[in-house]
Write a protein that holds these residues in place. Structure first.
Motif, short mmCIF file in Angstrom:
data_model
loop_
_atom_site.label_atom_id
_atom_site.label_comp_id
_atom_site.label_asym_id
_atom_site.label_seq_id
_atom_site.Cartn_x
_atom_site.Cartn_y
_atom_site.Cartn_z
N CYS A 20 -5.66 -56.99 9.59
CA CYS A 20 -4.60 -56.72 10.26
C CYS A 20 -4.31 -56.82 11.58
N ASN A 21 -5.38 -57.22 12.27
CA ASN A 21 -5.48 -57.58 13.87
C ASN A 21 -6.12 -58.81 14.02
N ASP A 22 -5.74 -59.52 14.92
CA ASP A 22 -6.38 -60.87 15.50
C ASP A 22 -7.43 -60.70 16.36
N THR A 23 -7.34 -59.57 17.18
CA THR A 23 -8.29 -59.29 18.09
C THR A 23 -8.89 -58.08 17.97
N PRO A 24 -10.12 -57.77 18.26
CA PRO A 24 -10.90 -56.38 18.13
C PRO A 24 -10.15 -55.26 19.06
N VAL A 25 -10.06 -54.24 18.40
CA VAL A 25 -9.65 -53.12 19.09
C VAL A 25 -10.67 -52.05 19.31
N LYS A 26 -10.97 -51.64 20.62
CA LYS A 26 -11.64 -50.71 20.89
C LYS A 26 -11.62 -49.36 20.50
N PHE A 27 -10.08 -48.93 20.80
CA PHE A 27 -9.68 -47.54 20.34
C PHE A 27 -9.81 -47.02 19.22
N ALA A 28 -10.34 -46.21 18.57
CA ALA A 28 -10.86 -45.76 17.25
C ALA A 28 -9.50 -45.23 16.51
N ARG A 29 -8.33 -45.87 16.89
CA ARG A 29 -6.95 -45.36 16.17
C ARG A 29 -6.29 -46.91 16.20
N PHE A 30 -5.49 -47.19 15.26
CA PHE A 30 -4.57 -48.22 15.34
C PHE A 30 -3.48 -48.42 14.42
N GLY B 152 -2.26 -48.15 29.02
CA GLY B 152 -3.71 -47.69 28.97
C GLY B 152 -4.19 -47.01 28.26
N ASP B 153 -5.51 -46.59 28.21
CA ASP B 153 -5.97 -45.77 27.49
C ASP B 153 -5.77 -44.22 28.02
N LYS B 154 -4.92 -43.43 27.37
CA LYS B 154 -4.71 -41.98 28.20
C LYS B 154 -5.96 -41.08 27.80
N LEU B 155 -6.55 -41.40 26.69
CA LEU B 155 -7.68 -40.65 26.31
C LEU B 155 -9.12 -41.28 26.97
N GLU C 188 -10.15 -34.40 22.05
CA GLU C 188 -10.17 -35.03 20.83
C GLU C 188 -11.78 -35.49 20.63
N LEU C 189 -12.49 -34.44 20.87
CA LEU C 189 -13.87 -34.69 20.38
C LEU C 189 -14.04 -34.76 18.89
N VAL C 190 -14.89 -35.92 18.57
CA VAL C 190 -14.83 -36.12 17.37
C VAL C 190 -16.62 -35.39 16.93
N ARG D 233 -25.25 -38.30 22.75
CA ARG D 233 -24.02 -38.69 23.44
C ARG D 233 -22.72 -38.11 22.63
N ALA D 234 -21.66 -37.92 23.26
CA ALA D 234 -20.44 -37.58 22.61
C ALA D 234 -19.53 -38.85 22.13
N VAL D 235 -18.75 -38.39 21.25
CA VAL D 235 -17.97 -39.50 20.77
C VAL D 235 -16.55 -38.96 20.37
N ASN D 236 -15.48 -39.84 20.82
CA ASN D 236 -14.16 -39.32 20.20
C ASN D 236 -13.41 -40.77 20.19
N ALA D 237 -11.88 -40.95 19.84
CA ALA D 237 -11.36 -41.84 19.54
C ALA D 237 -11.63 -43.20 20.72
N ALA D 238 -11.71 -42.73 21.75
CA ALA D 238 -11.71 -43.85 23.12
C ALA D 238 -13.38 -44.67 23.11
N GLY D 239 -14.27 -43.90 22.62
CA GLY D 239 -15.52 -44.49 22.40
C GLY D 239 -16.56 -43.60 22.59
N LEU D 240 -17.74 -44.06 22.84
CA LEU D 240 -19.05 -43.07 22.79
C LEU D 240 -19.36 -43.25 24.35
N SER D 241 -19.68 -41.70 24.64
CA SER D 241 -20.14 -41.31 26.00
C SER D 241 -21.56 -41.97 26.53
#
Length: 1550
Positions: A520-530, A694-697, A728-730, A773-781
C-alpha cells in the motif's frame, strides 16, 4: 396467497411451514410505518424504474441493462407484467453489484423528470388481477427483507458478526436519490379505473416513446462503457438462489438443510456449525453432505440436543464469498433426560439446568491438577495448555462451564486457537503461535455460583528472521476506522529491531477470497498508523505489516480481521434494519421526485489526526442536501494565504472523512470542504485552524526507577515508574541482561500495560540487570536507566512444619525426641527448631509449653524436667531468616518413663538417595538409646509398599557396621519402603520409622558424578543437577560422611554445579564419594575410587601435567619426483601457536637455500626438503615440536648403507625426471601371450608428439613394421605370430624426436626365452578343446584341437590311469592343429577312460574322455560300417586307366584301345555306342583277357564310326562306366571331292 416464482417451481417449499411462520410473526409487523422504497433480495420486488433510475451505476452488469431496457420498451404494458419479469430485474441488480462494480459516483437521475416533467400519475401496480384477489388486507411489506447477503468483516468480533448484504449499497443508493418505490396494500381497483389507466393521449404516447428511445440509447452507451471497463464481466460472485431455512425438530429425528447457489466460476460451498467447519469424517454417520444438480444438502441424522446451533452455508469463488444462515432447534419431550449429553466430551450444560433447580450441591470444591506452567513458544510453532479439573462432589450428568481468558479477555475459538473439554481436562491449543498470543492465560471453571481459576503466562519469542539482522515482525494489526474511501490501519512496534533502528513499515492488503497481496505504501512509514486508500466499496480486505531496517525486511505480521469498505453509518444501519417474513405479493407505486437542491456546507470540520506522512479530516454532512446522495471536495491552502486548491479533483469523496498525503513536512495548512450533487456545488465549510504537518503525537519519555525483586528461582518481578506525559501509550517492553555479558534479551514480545511485570525464564543463581522502554504509535522511547543487579533466587519465606516426631530415648524425667526436616525450607537455610510439649491427662491435652528458648540446630532434642509416668505430646517448628514457621501437628502420646530394655533403640534419620531403576542408597543415624552395650551393627529390611507387614524381609544376612547401604536388585517401577534395626550384644532392637515409599526408577534428567583431569593434571569430581529447588544445596560426602574443610579435598559449588578437587590423590583418599542435593526427593550420585581407579587417574594426571603432542607418524624420508629428498612427520593436531625446530647432528638448521622448511598447522604436517644429498649430509635428523605446554620430537638416523642407498635412489630419480622431459617410456618393453598363442611385445610411451618416431630392432637389425604407430592410447606393440625358437634374441625399441630419445631392451634368450616358451605352451594347452571321439575305417580316433602347436609342448596319453604304449595298432600324432590318438581294430579291452596330458614345462593340463558304454558301442558300430564301406570300395569293379576322353582318327585308319580293369570277383564288361549296346564283329573287335584287360579295335575307321563309346564294368560290389568319344576325319582331297559331289546332288534335286 401467491408464491414467489422461485418457490413455485421448487418442490422443497413447504406451504404449511410458510403459513405457520406468517401467522406467528404477522402481528409484529402490522404497525410498521409505511415506507417509500423497497428492495427485496431474490424476490419480485423490483420494477422497471430501478433499471431506469440506476442506468449509470457500476452496480449493474450488462445483462441488467438489457433486461431493464426490454422491460421499459414495452410501454405501459410493462407496468402490468408479472412478478417474474420484475424479479429478473432484481436479480440482475444483485448480479451487477456482486461483480464489484458498485460505485455511487455514477448515481442516476430520474429520466422521467429530466425528459418530460409531467403531472403525478396514478400509481400503477405490478401484480396481476389474479394475484390481486389473493392480497391480504392492511399489511405493508417492510423496506428491507430479513434475508440478507453476508459480507465478512463489518463488526469487530466474531460473535457480533452479522449477515451483511452485498446489495445493501445498491439499496442505499436507491433510497439516497429520493426516488424510491413505495409498496402499499391497496384494495381491489375496479375494471373501469383500469381502463382509464390504459387510455393515453397522443401527446403522452409520443412523450413515452421518446423516453424509451432516449433510455435505450443511454443503456447501450452505458453497456459499451462497462464492457470496456470490466473485462471479466462473465465472472460474478456467488449468489444464493435458494437459501437454507431454519427448522425446529424433535430429538432423534433427521433434518435436512438445502440451498442453491449461482455464480461463475462455480462456487465451492462449505457448511459450518457455530462458525466451525463441519467435518464429516470426524463424526461418521452423523452428517451427510451432498451436492446434486446444483442443489447442496446438509443432512443431520438422529438429532440430539447438541445439534441446536446456527448453521451457515458459505459459498466462495474468485469473485468473493457469500454466506446464508439457518438455525436448528432440537426439542425434547417433557420429562425426558438425555444421559448421552452429559457424557459427551465437549458438551456443557447451562448451570441453571444442572444445579439450582435440583439442588445437587450447596457448595463445590474445584481443584486443578497437572497444571500448565509458564510456557515459552516461538512464532509459527504449536502449543497446548492443559489442566486436569477435579470437582467435588462429583455430580453425574453435569459438566462445568469452562472458560479461557487472555489478559482478562475471553478467548473465542478461531483458526488460531481451539478449546477442548474432555470431561475432566481442559485444553487450549494454539495451531500457529503469534506474538499476539502472548499474555496471562486464565482457566476459569464455574459450577453453579462457585468458580475457581488458575493462571500462567505464555511467552512467544520471535521467529527466526529470513535475513540475518532483519527486525522482528510487527503485531496486533487492527483496523481503527473503516469507511468506503479508506481504512486506517494501526499496529504495535516489535521489541526486537535486529541490531539496527527500524526505518519504517510497509503495509500490505489482500481482498478477501483471493491470495494476492499488494503493497500500500511506496516508502516506509514510521508512525504506527496509516490510512489505506484505493479500496473498492463493499468489498472486504485483510491487512498485514512488515518492518524494515537497513539490513532487510521482517517476516509479515499476523493478518488483521477482515474489514468491509463501508461507512460506519451504513454499517450501523445494516445492523439495525428489521426483518420480516415473505408474504407473497408486493404493490409498487411511483412518486414524483423532489426538485434538486444544492447541498449546504459541511459542519464540524476538524483535523482528527496529523503525522508527517498524512493528515486525516473529519466532518458532518450538511443538514440541507435534498434526497440525492452527495459527494465532497476537499480544498487546502497554505497558512496566511487564500490560494485554495482542490485536493480530490479526479476522485470525489463519498464519506465524511478524508486522508491527505503529499503535504510538505513542517509547513502550515488550512482545510475546508464543499458538498456537491446533481444540482451543483455548495458553499465551503468553515476552514480549519492552522495545522502544521508533522507528528502531533510525541514519542514517550523513558520510564524511571526500575526496581527488580525476587519472585521464584527462575523469575524476577520488575517494577518501574511510568513515563510522564505519555499520550496514547500502548505499553512497555522489558529487557534483561546477564551482568557482564552486554547482551540484552526481550522479556516480553507483546507490550504490557501498567508498571509491573514478572520476567520468567531466567537462570537460577545468575545476576541480571533490567531496563524498560515505553511505546506508542509514534515509536519507542529511549531505554530507561539500568536497574540494580539482582541474583535470581526464590523469595524467602518461613519453612513448612517438620514431621514424623518420634521418641528416641526416655528417662524418668526427660525424653529425647527426633523429627524430620520440613519439605519446604522457605528459600533460606533452616537455622534451628523450637519444641513445644503438653501434658495429656485422661486423654485430654493441656496447654502448650515451650521446651527450649534458644533454637536447636539438630533434628533431635532432649527435653528435661518432665514428670515421671506422665503422658506427653510434642510439636516442632522450624525457623529460618524469615522467621518461625508453622508448628507441626501434635505428635503421638509418649509416656515419660525409664527405658530399662537391654537392646538398642531404633535408628533414626533414615533417608534414601541415588535412586535408580535397580538400586538406591539408604542412610541412617545411630540410635540415641544404645541399650546396655554399644551398638555393633545394623539390619536393613525391605518390602513393597503395598505388601502386608508380615512380608518384611532382610537385605543383609550379617549385620553391617556402616550407617549406609546400597540396595541392589530392585525391580524397575516398583515402590518400596525400608526400615533399620540396630544390634548389640543383647540382641536386635525395635525397627526405625519407615523410609519411603520410593519408586525404583531412573528419573528423567538424572546425572552422575563425572571424574575429570584438567590440563594441569588436577583430578576433580564434578556433579550437576537441573532439578534443584530454590533452597537446595550440594553436599559432598566420603563414605556418606559429609566432607567439611578437608585438607585433602577442596569443594567449589556455584549454582547447580559443584566440584570436589583432590589436592594430592593417595591411599588415604580411597572410598565412595557422593554428592547429595538437599531439599529434593533423594537426588544424589556417587563415585567409587579404589586402588585401580587411583592408579589410572594418577597416570592420566601425569600425562596432563607433562603433555606431549600426539603424532600420527614419526619422522620419515621420501624421494620426490625431481630427486628431491623430503623429511616429514605429522602430528594429530596443532594449534595456531605451535612451532617446530629442525636439528642435524645436534645442531639446529634453518630455512635457506639448502633447506626448505614448512609447517601446516591445519594438517599437522612438518616437512623439510633438500634438493640434493651430498656426502656431508650423512647423519642424524631430529624434528622438535612445541605446542603450548605440550612437546614432542622424532629422530631419523641416515648413516652407512642406509644413507648411500637413499643417495643412489635420489640420483636415479633425478635422472628419471630428466629423461621424462622428452619422449620416454612410461612402461618398458614387456611381452604378453595372446589368446591366439601369439607373442605380443608392448610398451607404454609418454610425452610424445607428431614428430616422435619409434623403431623396432631384433639382434641390432631393424624390424620393418607394416603399420605406423599413432600413439593415441600411448601403447606401442609388435606382434610375433607362430612364435618358436627361431624368434629368440634381443629386442629393442627406440623412441626419439628433437627433444631427445629413450630406448627399452627386452632379452628373450636363455631363461627369459624359456619362461616365454613356457607361457606360450601354457596358452596352447589352455586352448585345447575337450577330447572328442571319431570312428574311421581303420578304427577309433580320439582328438583335440589347439590354436597353434609347438614341439615344445609335450603330449602323452593314458588309458585307465596307465600310460599308453604306442604300437602299430595304437598310434599318437599331430596333424596341423589336431592332436590325436588312433586305435586300429578296437577290441573290448580298449574301453575305458582316456586322458591327454599337455605339459608346458611347468604345469600339466589334462583333457579327458570316457570311451565305454554307449559311447564305445556307437563308435565301434560306426567303425564296422566304415570298414565294410572301405572293403566294398576296394573290391568294386572299375576302370583303372587306358581309355582317352577323345580319340581323333583319319578315316581308313585302324583304331586300337586297351584299358586295365579291376574287381574282385573279376568284373563283367559290356560296350555301348551312343547309349546302345555294341557287339563285337569283324569291323569292331571287342576282347577281354584274364578278366583284367579289355581291348577295343576298329580295323578300318569310317565316318559312321564317329560317336560316344562307353565301357561298363560290373561285379557284386558295384558298377563303373568309362566314356570316350571317337571323331573320324577325311583327308583334304577326299574332302573336296565329297563336297563337289554333294553340290551336284543338290542341283539334281532341284
Amino acid at each position: 396467497m401467491s408464491l414467489p416464482f422461485y418457490q413455485k417451481y421448487h418442490e422443497h417449499y413447504d406451504r404449511g411451514y410458510r403459513s405457520k411462520d406468517l401467522r406467528s410473526t404477522m402481528s409484529q409487523y402490522q404497525q410498521e410505518k409505511k415506507s417509500s422504497a423497497i428492495y427485496t433480495h431474490g424476490s419480485t420486488a423490483y420494477s422497471h424504474m430501478s433499471s431506469a433510475h440506476h442506468q449509470a451505476s457500476e452496480a449493474y452488469g450488462s445483462s441488467a441493462y438489457r433486461q431493464g431496457s426490454q422491460a421499459y420498451s414495452l410501454g405501459s404494458a410493462a407496468y402490468s407484467l408479472g412478478s417474474e419479469v420484475s424479479s429478473k430485474a432484481s436479480s440482475a441488480y444483485d448480479y451487477g453489484y456482486n461483480l464489484g462494480l458498485a460505485d455511487s459516483t455514477l448515481m442516476i437521475e430520474d429520466y422521467t423528470s429530466k425528459l418530460s416533467p409531467q403531472t403525478k400519475r396514478a400509481k400503477r401496480s405490478l401484480v396481476s388481477g389474479e394475484e390481486k384477489e389473493n392480497q391480504p388486507k392492511d399489511y405493508v411489506v417492510p423496506i428491507f427483507s430479513g434475508r440478507q447477503v453476508n459480507v465478512n468483516g463489518i463488526t469487530d468480533t466474531e460473535e457480533e458478526r452479522i449477515k451483511e448484504t452485498a446489495a445493501y449499497v445498491a439499496r442505499r443508493n436507491l433510497l439516497a436519490t429520493g426516488e424510491g418505490i413505495t409498496t402499499t396494500k391497496q384494495s381491489m381497483v375496479s375494471s373501469q379505473q383500469e381502463e382509464l389507466f390504459e387510455k393515453k393521449s397522443r401527446k403522452v404516447a409520443i412523450r413515452e416513446k421518446a423516453e424509451r428511445l432516449a433510455l435505450r440509447k443511454t443503456l447501450e452507451e452505458t453497456e459499451e462503457f462497462h464492457r470496456k471497463l470490466n473485462e471479466d464481466s462473465l465472472l460474478h460472485a456467488p449468489e444464493f438462489v435458494i437459501k437454507p431455512r431454519s427448522h425446529t425438530v424433535w430429538e432423534k429425528q433427521n433434518v435436512r438443510l438445502h440451498c442453491s447457489v449461482s455464480g461463475w466460476p462455480e462456487p465451492r460451498l462449505t457448511w459450518y456449525k457455530n462458525h466451525v467447519p463441519i467435518n464429516v469424517h470426524a463424526n461418521p454417520g452423523k452428517y451427510i453432505i451432498e451436492s446434486r444438480y446444483g442443489m447442496h444438502y446438509l443432512e443431520i441424522n438422529a438429532c440430539d440436543f447438541e445439534d441446536t446451533a446456527q448453521y451457515r452455508a458459505s459459498a466462495m469463488n474468485v469473485k468473493g464469498e457469500l454466506s446464508a444462515y439457518a438455525s436448528i432447534v432440537v426439542k425434547r419431550y417433557k420429562g425426558e433426560y438425555d444421559e448421552t449429553r452429559f457424557h459427551a466430551g465437549a458438551s456443557t450444560m447451562p448451570l441453571s439446568f444442572g444445579v439450582t433447580p435440583y439442588g445437587f450441591a450447596s457448595k463445590f470444591e474445584i481443584h486443578f491438577d497437572d497444571k500448565f506452567d509458564v510456557s515459552f513458544g516461538r512464532e509459527g510453532e504449536t502449543m497446548s495448555l492443559g489442566c486436569r479439573v477435579v470437582i467435588s462432589p462429583e455430580i453425574k450428568h453435569f459438566q462445568p462451564e469452562v472458560q479461557w481468558l487472555r489478559n482478562g479477555t475471553l478467548v473465542s475459538p478461531s483458526k488460531w486457537v481451539q478449546t477442548q473439554w474432555s470431561g475432566d481436562r481442559a485444553t487450549l491449543t494454539f495451531s500457529h503461535l503469534n506474538k499476539e498470543d502472548e499474555g496471562l492465560y486464565t482457566l476459569r471453571v464455574r459450577m453453579g455460583e462457585y468458580y475457581e481459576q488458575y493462571s500462567a503466562y505464555v511467552f512467544v519469542r520471535d521467529a527466526d528472521a529470513e535475513i540475518a539482522g532483519a527486525p522482528a515482525s510487527p503485531l496486533d494489526v487492527v483496523c481503527l476506522d473503516a469507511n468506503k474511501d479508506y481504512v486506517i490501519i494501526s499496529w504495535k512496534q516489535p521489541a526486537v529491531d535486529g541490531g539496527s533502528p527500524i526505518l519504517g513499515y510497509f503495509i500490505d492488503k489482500c481482498e478477501v477470497g483471493t491470495d494476492i497481496w499488494s503493497q500500500c505504501n511506496d516508502t516506509p512509514v514510521k508512525f504506527a498508523r496509516f490510512p489505506v486508500t484505493g479500496l473498492i466499496e463493499g468489498r472486504s480486505y485483510i491487512f498485514r505489516v512488515r518492518a524494515v531496517n537497513k539490513t532487510g525486511i521482517s517476516i509479515p505480521s499476523r493478518v488483521s480481521e477482515p474489514v468491509a469498505a463501508l461507512d460506519p453509518v451504513d454499517r450501523a444501519r445494516l445492523k439495525s434494519q428489521p426483518s420480516a417474513p415473505w408474504t407473497g405479493q408486493i404493490i409498487v407505486t411511483e412518486e414524483e421526485p423532489a426538485e434538486g437542491v444544492v447541498p449546504g456546507p459541511p459542519t464540524d470540520l476538524s483535523v482528527t489526526e496529523a503525522t508527517r506522512s498524512y493528515v486525516v479530516l473529519s466532518w458532518k454532512p450538511p443538514g440541507q442536501r435534498g434526497h440525492e446522495g452527495i459527494m465532497y471536495f476537499v480544498e487546502k491552502c497554505v497558512a496566511d494565504t487564500e490560494n485554495w486548491q482542490r485536493v480530490n479533483t479526479e476522485i470525489p469523496v463519498k464519506s465524511p472523512r478524508f486522508a491527505l498525503f503529499d503535504l510538505a513536512e513542517g509547513k502550515s495548512y488550512r482545510f475546508r470542504v464543499r458538498c456537491s450533487n446533481s444540482a451543483g456545488v455548495g458553499e465551503p465549510s468553515e476552514a480549519t485552524d492552522v495545522t502544521v504537518v508533522g507528528d502531533k503525537l510525541d514519542i514517550p519519555k523513558a520510564p524511571g526507577q526500575i526496581i527488580p525483586s525476587r519472585n521464584t528461582d527462575t523469575s524476577v518481578v520488575v517494577t518501574w515508574e511510568e513515563s510522564k506525559d505519555a499520550k496514547e501509550l500502548v505499553g512497555y517492553y522489558i529487557e534483561s541482561s546477564v551482568v557482564g555479558s552486554n547482551q540484552w534479551e526481550p522479556c516480553n514480545n507483546n507490550p504490557v500495560k501498567g508498571s509491573r511485570f514478572i520476567c520468567h525464564g531466567l537462570l537460577n543463581g545468575q545476576s541480571y540487570i533490567f531496563r524498560v522502554r515505553a511505546v506508542n504509535a509514534a515509536g519507542l522511547s529511549e531505554y530507561s536507566q539500568d536497574s540494580e543487579a539482582i541474583e535470581v533466587k526464590a523469595a524467602i519465606a518461613t519453612p513448612s512444619p517438620p514431621y514424623d516426631i518420634t521418641c528416641l530415648e526416655s528417662f524418668r524425667d526427660s525424653m529425647v525426641l527426633g523429627w524430620k526436616q520440613p519439605d519446604k525450607t522457605g528459600g533460606a537455610e533452616i537455622t534451628g527448631y523450637y519444641v513445644n510439649y503438653r501434658e495429656v491427662i485422661g486423654g485430654v491435652p493441656g496447654k502448650w509449653k515451650e521446651a527450649n528458648i534458644k533454637a536447636v540446630s539438630d533434628q533431635a532434642y532432649k527435653i528435661s524436667n518432665l514428670k515421671e509416668n506422665m503422658v506427653y505430646q510434642f510439636q516442632v517448628a522450624a525457623v529460618n531468616i524469615a522467621g518461625v514457621g508453622t508448628p507441626s501437628q501434635a505428635s503421638a502420646s509418649f509416656k515419660c518413663e525409664e527405658w530399662t530394655i537391654a537392646v538398642p533403640g531404633p535408628p533414626h534419620g533414615l533417608k534414601y538417595s541415588e535412586v535408580r531403576k535397580t538400586s538406591l542408597v539408604l542412610q541412617w543415624k545411630h540410635p540415641v538409646y544404645s541399650g546396655r552395650t554399644p551398638v555393633t551393627g545394623f539390619f536393613v529390611d525391605i518390602k513393597e509398599t503395598k505388601a502386608k507387614d508380615d512380608q518384611w524381609r532382610g537385605i543383609n544376612e550379617k549385620a553391617i557396621a556402616n550407617t549406609y547401604l546400597k540396595v541392589q536388585n530392585l525391580k524397575e517401577g516398583v515402590s518400596y519402603v525400608f526400615r533399620v534395626r540396630a544390634l548389640n550384644q543383647a540382641g536386635v532392637g525395635k525397627p526405625s520409622d519407615i523410609a519411603g515409599p520410593v519408586v525404583a526408577e531412573t528419573r528423567p534428567g538424572t546425572k552422575e558424578i563425572v571424574i575429570n583431569v584438567d590440563d594441569d593434571g588436577v583430578i576433580s569430581l564434578n556433579f550437576e543437577c537441573d532439578q534443584m529447588s530454590p533452597d537446595s544445596k550440594l553436599i559432598w560426602s566420603k563414605d556418606y560422611v559429609p566432607v567439611e574443610d578437608s585438607p585433602r579435598l577442596g569443594i567449589d559449588s556455584k549454582g547447580n554445579k559443584s566440584k570436589a578437587t583432590f589436592k594430592d590423590l593417595g591411599i588415604d583418599d580411597l572410598g565412595i564419594y557422593s554428592c547429595d542435593v538437599t531439599d529434593t526427593d533423594g537426588i544424589a550420585a556417587s563415585y567409587l575410587i579404589d586402588e585401580e581407579e587411583m592408579k589410572r587417574l594418577l597416570a592420566l594426571s601425569q600425562e596432563h601435567k607433562f603433555p606431549t603432542v600426539p603424532l600420527k607418524s614419526e619422522l620419515a624420508v621420501e624421494i620426490m619426483e625431481k630427486g628431491e629428498v623430503r623429511f616429514w612427520m605429522q602430528a594429530e593436531k596443532l594449534s595456531g601457536n605451535s612451532k617446530a625446530n629442525y636439528i642435524f647432528n645436534d645442531k639446529e638448521i634453518f630455512d635457506g637455500p639448502k633447506y626448505k622448511m614448512h609447517m601446516d598447522q591445519n594438517t599437522g604436517i612438518i616437512e623439510m626438503i633438500m634438493e640434493k644429498l651430498e656426502n656431508e649430509d650423512e647423519g642424524t635428523y631430529t624434528f622438535q615440536i612445541q605446542d603450548g605446554k605440550a612437546t614432542n620430537q622424532s629422530t631419523l638416523v641416515l648413516i652407512g648403507d642406509v644413507y648411500k642407498n637413499l643417495q643412489k635412489e635420489a640420483e636415479f630419480q633425478r635422472k628419471e625426471w630428466v629423461r621424462k622431459q622428452g619422449p620416454h617410456f612410461a612402461e618398458y618393453l614387456s611381452w604378453e601371450v595372446t589368446g591366439e598363442c601369439n607373442v605380443l611385445l608392448k610398451c607404454k610411451v609418454a610425452n610424445i608428439k607428431k614428430e616422435t618416431h619409434i623403431v623396432w630392432y631384433k639382434d641390432e637389425r631393424e624390424i620393418t613394421v607394416d603399420e605406423k604407430h599413432d600413439f593415441k592410447d600411448g601403447i606401442c606393440t609388435l606382434l610375433i605370430t607362430e612364435f618358436s625358437k627361431k624368434d629368440a634374441g634381443f629386442y629393442e625399441v627406440i623412441l626419439k624426436d628433437d627433444r631427445g630419445k629413450d630406448k627399452s631392451v627386452l632379452k628373450l634368450v636363455d631363461e627369459a626365452f624359456k619362461d616365454l616358451m613356457t607361457e606360450v605352451c601354457k596358452t596352447i594347452a589352455l586352448s585345447a578343446t575337450e577330447l572328442k571321439i571319431q570312428s574311421t575305417a581303420e578304427g577309433i580316433r580320439l582328438y583335440s584341437f589347439v590354436n597353434y602347436y609347438l614341439d615344445d609342448l609335450k603330449v602323452s596319453w593314458s588309458h585307465n590311469g596307465t600310460a599308453i604304449k604306442y604300437t602299430d595298432r595304437v598310434k599318437s600324432g599331430v596333424t596341423g592343429e589336431q592332436i590325436w590318438l588312433q586305435i586300429n581294430e578296437p577290441t573290448p579291452n580298449d574301453k575305458g577312460k582316456y586322458v591327454m596330458e599337455l605339459f608346458d614345462g611347468k604345469t600339466t593340463h589334462e583333457r579327458k574322455v570316457d570311451l565305454s558304454g554307449q559311447a564305445y558301442d556307437e563308435a565301434f558300430a560306426e567303425f564296422q560300417r566304415l570298414k565294410q564301406a572301405a572293403i566294398a570300395e576296394k573290391n568294386r569293379a572299375r576302370v583303372l586307366g587306358g581309355l582317352p576322353d577323345v580319340v581323333t582318327i583319319q578315316e581308313g585308319k585302324a583304331l586300337n584301345l586297351t584299358c586295365n580293369l579291376w574287381g574282385d570277383p573279376s568284373p563283367e564288361i559290356s560296350w555301348l555306342k551312343n547309349e546302345k549296346s555294341l557287339d563285337s564283329d569283324e569291323h569292331c573287335i571287342l576282347k577281354l583277357e584274364a578278366g583284367k584287360t579289355a581291348f577295343f579295335t576298329i580295323t578300318a575307321v569310317q565316318t559312321n564310326d564317329s560317336g560316344k563309346y562307353s565301357l561298363v564294368v560290373k561285379n557284386k560290389y558295384g558298377t563303373e562306366t568309362s566314356d570316350f568319344t571317337v571323331s573320324v576325319f577325311l583327308p583334304e582331297e577326299e574332302a573336296a571331292k565329297a563336297a563337289s559331289e554333294t553340290q551336284k546332288q543338290n542341283k539334281k534335286a532341284k
